[in-house]
Design a protein around this motif. Structure first.
Motif, PDB file in Angstrom:
ATOM      1  N   ILE A  45      14.708 -14.668   5.286  1.00  0.00           N
ATOM      2  CA  ILE A  45      14.057 -13.369   5.447  1.00  0.00           C
ATOM      3  C   ILE A  45      12.636 -13.550   5.960  1.00  0.00           C
ATOM      4  O   ILE A  45      11.902 -14.411   5.502  1.00  0.00           O
ATOM      5  N   GLN A  46      12.249 -12.719   6.914  1.00  0.00           N
ATOM      6  CA  GLN A  46      10.881 -12.708   7.415  1.00  0.00           C
ATOM      7  C   GLN A  46      10.214 -11.435   6.907  1.00  0.00           C
ATOM      8  O   GLN A  46      10.656 -10.333   7.216  1.00  0.00           O
ATOM      9  N   ILE A  47       9.161 -11.590   6.122  1.00  0.00           N
ATOM     10  CA  ILE A  47       8.446 -10.461   5.536  1.00  0.00           C
ATOM     11  C   ILE A  47       7.446  -9.910   6.543  1.00  0.00           C
ATOM     12  O   ILE A  47       6.734 -10.662   7.206  1.00  0.00           O
ATOM     13  N   TYR A  48       7.378  -8.585   6.619  1.00  0.00           N
ATOM     14  CA  TYR A  48       6.402  -7.938   7.475  1.00  0.00           C
ATOM     15  C   TYR A  48       5.808  -6.755   6.726  1.00  0.00           C
ATOM     16  O   TYR A  48       6.530  -5.848   6.324  1.00  0.00           O
ATOM     17  N   CYS A  49       4.513  -6.762   6.507  1.00  0.00           N
ATOM     18  CA  CYS A  49       3.811  -5.677   5.830  1.00  0.00           C
ATOM     19  C   CYS A  49       2.778  -5.086   6.776  1.00  0.00           C
ATOM     20  O   CYS A  49       1.979  -5.812   7.350  1.00  0.00           O
ATOM     21  N   MET A  50       2.816  -3.791   6.914  1.00  0.00           N
ATOM     22  CA  MET A  50       1.868  -3.105   7.795  1.00  0.00           C
ATOM     23  C   MET A  50       0.666  -2.649   6.978  1.00  0.00           C
ATOM     24  O   MET A  50       0.812  -2.242   5.830  1.00  0.00           O
ATOM     25  N   ALA A  51      -0.489  -2.698   7.590  1.00  0.00           N
ATOM     26  CA  ALA A  51      -1.689  -2.161   6.952  1.00  0.00           C
ATOM     27  C   ALA A  51      -1.557  -0.649   6.885  1.00  0.00           C
ATOM     28  O   ALA A  51      -1.014  -0.023   7.787  1.00  0.00           O
ATOM     29  N   GLU A  52      -2.017  -0.076   5.786  1.00  0.00           N
ATOM     30  CA  GLU A  52      -1.951   1.374   5.646  1.00  0.00           C
ATOM     31  C   GLU A  52      -2.878   2.030   6.655  1.00  0.00           C
ATOM     32  O   GLU A  52      -3.981   1.552   6.912  1.00  0.00           O
ATOM     33  N   GLN A  53      -2.425   3.135   7.200  1.00  0.00           N
ATOM     34  CA  GLN A  53      -3.205   3.864   8.185  1.00  0.00           C
ATOM     35  C   GLN A  53      -4.093   4.903   7.495  1.00  0.00           C
ATOM     36  O   GLN A  53      -3.765   5.405   6.441  1.00  0.00           O
ATOM     37  N   GLY A  54      -5.203   5.217   8.118  1.00  0.00           N
ATOM     38  CA  GLY A  54      -6.082   6.266   7.594  1.00  0.00           C
ATOM     39  C   GLY A  54      -6.728   5.863   6.287  1.00  0.00           C
ATOM     40  O   GLY A  54      -6.466   4.854   5.737  1.00  0.00           O
ATOM     41  N   GLY A  55      -7.558   6.540   5.713  1.00  0.00           N
ATOM     42  CA  GLY A  55      -8.339   6.388   4.510  1.00  0.00           C
ATOM     43  C   GLY A  55      -8.023   5.268   3.537  1.00  0.00           C
ATOM     44  O   GLY A  55      -8.306   5.416   2.370  1.00  0.00           O
ATOM     45  N   ALA A  56      -7.453   4.170   3.974  1.00  0.00           N
ATOM     46  CA  ALA A  56      -7.173   3.056   3.067  1.00  0.00           C
ATOM     47  C   ALA A  56      -8.484   2.383   2.666  1.00  0.00           C
ATOM     48  O   ALA A  56      -9.393   2.229   3.473  1.00  0.00           O
ATOM     49  N   ALA A  57      -8.536   1.991   1.399  1.00  0.00           N
ATOM     50  CA  ALA A  57      -9.736   1.347   0.880  1.00  0.00           C
ATOM     51  C   ALA A  57      -9.896  -0.044   1.494  1.00  0.00           C
ATOM     52  O   ALA A  57      -8.923  -0.685   1.866  1.00  0.00           O
ATOM     53  N   GLU A  58     -11.132  -0.496   1.603  1.00  0.00           N
ATOM     54  CA  GLU A  58     -11.428  -1.854   2.060  1.00  0.00           C
ATOM     55  C   GLU A  58     -10.834  -2.829   1.062  1.00  0.00           C
ATOM     56  O   GLU A  58     -10.879  -2.594  -0.143  1.00  0.00           O
ATOM     57  N   PRO A  59     -10.264  -3.950   1.542  1.00  0.00           N
ATOM     58  CA  PRO A  59      -9.724  -4.949   0.610  1.00  0.00           C
ATOM     59  C   PRO A  59     -10.799  -5.434  -0.360  1.00  0.00           C
ATOM     60  O   PRO A  59     -11.944  -5.662   0.027  1.00  0.00           O
ATOM     61  N   ASP A  60     -10.432  -5.572  -1.606  1.00  0.00           N
ATOM     62  CA  ASP A  60     -11.313  -6.053  -2.660  1.00  0.00           C
ATOM     63  C   ASP A  60     -11.265  -7.585  -2.642  1.00  0.00           C
ATOM     64  O   ASP A  60     -10.246  -8.185  -2.990  1.00  0.00           O
ATOM     65  N   ALA A  61     -12.366  -8.228  -2.240  1.00  0.00           N
ATOM     66  CA  ALA A  61     -12.405  -9.684  -2.077  1.00  0.00           C
ATOM     67  C   ALA A  61     -12.128 -10.413  -3.386  1.00  0.00           C
ATOM     68  O   ALA A  61     -11.411 -11.419  -3.405  1.00  0.00           O
ATOM     69  N   SER A  62     -12.666  -9.926  -4.484  1.00  0.00           N
ATOM     70  CA  SER A  62     -12.481 -10.575  -5.781  1.00  0.00           C
ATOM     71  C   SER A  62     -11.013 -10.492  -6.223  1.00  0.00           C
ATOM     72  O   SER A  62     -10.425 -11.471  -6.675  1.00  0.00           O
ATOM     73  N   PHE A  63     -10.435  -9.300  -6.083  1.00  0.00           N
ATOM     74  CA  PHE A  63      -9.030  -9.097  -6.442  1.00  0.00           C
ATOM     75  C   PHE A  63      -8.131  -9.960  -5.562  1.00  0.00           C
ATOM     76  O   PHE A  63      -7.208 -10.618  -6.039  1.00  0.00           O
ATOM     77  N   THR A  64      -8.427  -9.987  -4.277  1.00  0.00           N
ATOM     78  CA  THR A  64      -7.650 -10.782  -3.324  1.00  0.00           C
ATOM     79  C   THR A  64      -7.692 -12.254  -3.697  1.00  0.00           C
ATOM     80  O   THR A  64      -6.659 -12.934  -3.717  1.00  0.00           O
ATOM     81  N   GLU A  65      -8.881 -12.762  -4.011  1.00  0.00           N
ATOM     82  CA  GLU A  65      -9.019 -14.165  -4.394  1.00  0.00           C
ATOM     83  C   GLU A  65      -8.226 -14.475  -5.664  1.00  0.00           C
ATOM     84  O   GLU A  65      -7.553 -15.508  -5.748  1.00  0.00           O
ATOM     85  N   THR A  66      -8.275 -13.571  -6.628  1.00  0.00           N
ATOM     86  CA  THR A  66      -7.516 -13.758  -7.871  1.00  0.00           C
ATOM     87  C   THR A  66      -6.023 -13.823  -7.590  1.00  0.00           C
ATOM     88  O   THR A  66      -5.327 -14.704  -8.094  1.00  0.00           O
ATOM     89  N   ILE A  67      -5.527 -12.909  -6.775  1.00  0.00           N
ATOM     90  CA  ILE A  67      -4.100 -12.862  -6.441  1.00  0.00           C
ATOM     91  C   ILE A  67      -3.687 -14.123  -5.692  1.00  0.00           C
ATOM     92  O   ILE A  67      -2.642 -14.716  -5.980  1.00  0.00           O
TER      93      ILE A  67
END
Length: 190
Positions: A45-67
């Motif tokens: 399986i090849q996973i593909y995730c699209m970025a949300e369009q419109g008013g999406a919040a900026e990625p949280d760097a701290s949360f991203t690093e934790t994940i």
């Protein structure tokens, strides 16, 4: 190179090999042996995730690093934790989600694969039905149950649920859950 066990009968092994070759299973057999026991139908399986369009919040760097740290852990419980947090649509870049899910969906640990299926369904990445259909072929019951639970109320999902209920080779647990899900869908649509 794959070493075959020695057999006393000189005919049995060539006959088995001929059958495998004729049936077209050689790529499958050699691939499974090369993967050292990974028995997931999700490997291709090849996973593909699209970025949300419109008013999406900026990625949280701290949360991203934790994940990212949790997802890269050698401890399956930590990887499951990362995927559980991904199931909640947080402020994380779609590309990071895609990479984590791609790795997790092919994980050797069935708990990680199952949680990846759930997170994938919650994130709404790519062609959800294709991933769920493949996850329903996984050798681990827990992964198949998670995929079954993630099926929706659309026509394709309902048709697949009906197929599962009628499949004589399917386990009772899967058939029972599919039947309950179908019943739930039919009562909610009335």
């Amino acid at each position: 190179m794959l070493k075959l066990p020695n057999h006393k009968s000189g005919i049995a092994m060539p006959l088995v090999i001929s059958f495998i070759v004729m049936a077209g299973f050689t790529n499958h057999v050699f691939a499974d042996n090369a993967k050292a026991g990974s028995a997931s139908s999700l490997d291709s399986i090849q996973i593909y995730c699209m970025a949300e369009q419109g008013g999406a919040a900026e990625p949280d760097a701290s949360f991203t690093e934790t994940i990212i740290d949790l997802a890269a852990s050698s401890d399956p419980a930590q990887r499951v934790s990362a995927l559980s947090q991904l199931a909640e649509k947080g402020s994380i870049d779609a590309g990071v989600v895609e990479k984590i899910l791609q790795t997790a969906i092919q994980d050797a640990d069935p708990n990680v694969r199952g949680q990846a299926v759930y997170a994938f369904a919650q994130q709404g990445c790519g062609d959800l039905f294709v991933v769920l259909e493949q996850a329903l072929q996984d050798t681990e019951l827990s992964v198949r149950l998670m995929a079954l639970d993630s099926l929706g109320a659309d026509e394709r999902s309902v048709a697949l649920l009906k197929e599962i209920v009628e499949d004589e080779d399917e386990t009772e647990a899967i058939k029972d859950l599919a039947a309950m899900k179908l019943e739930s869908l039919s009562t909610s649509s009335n």
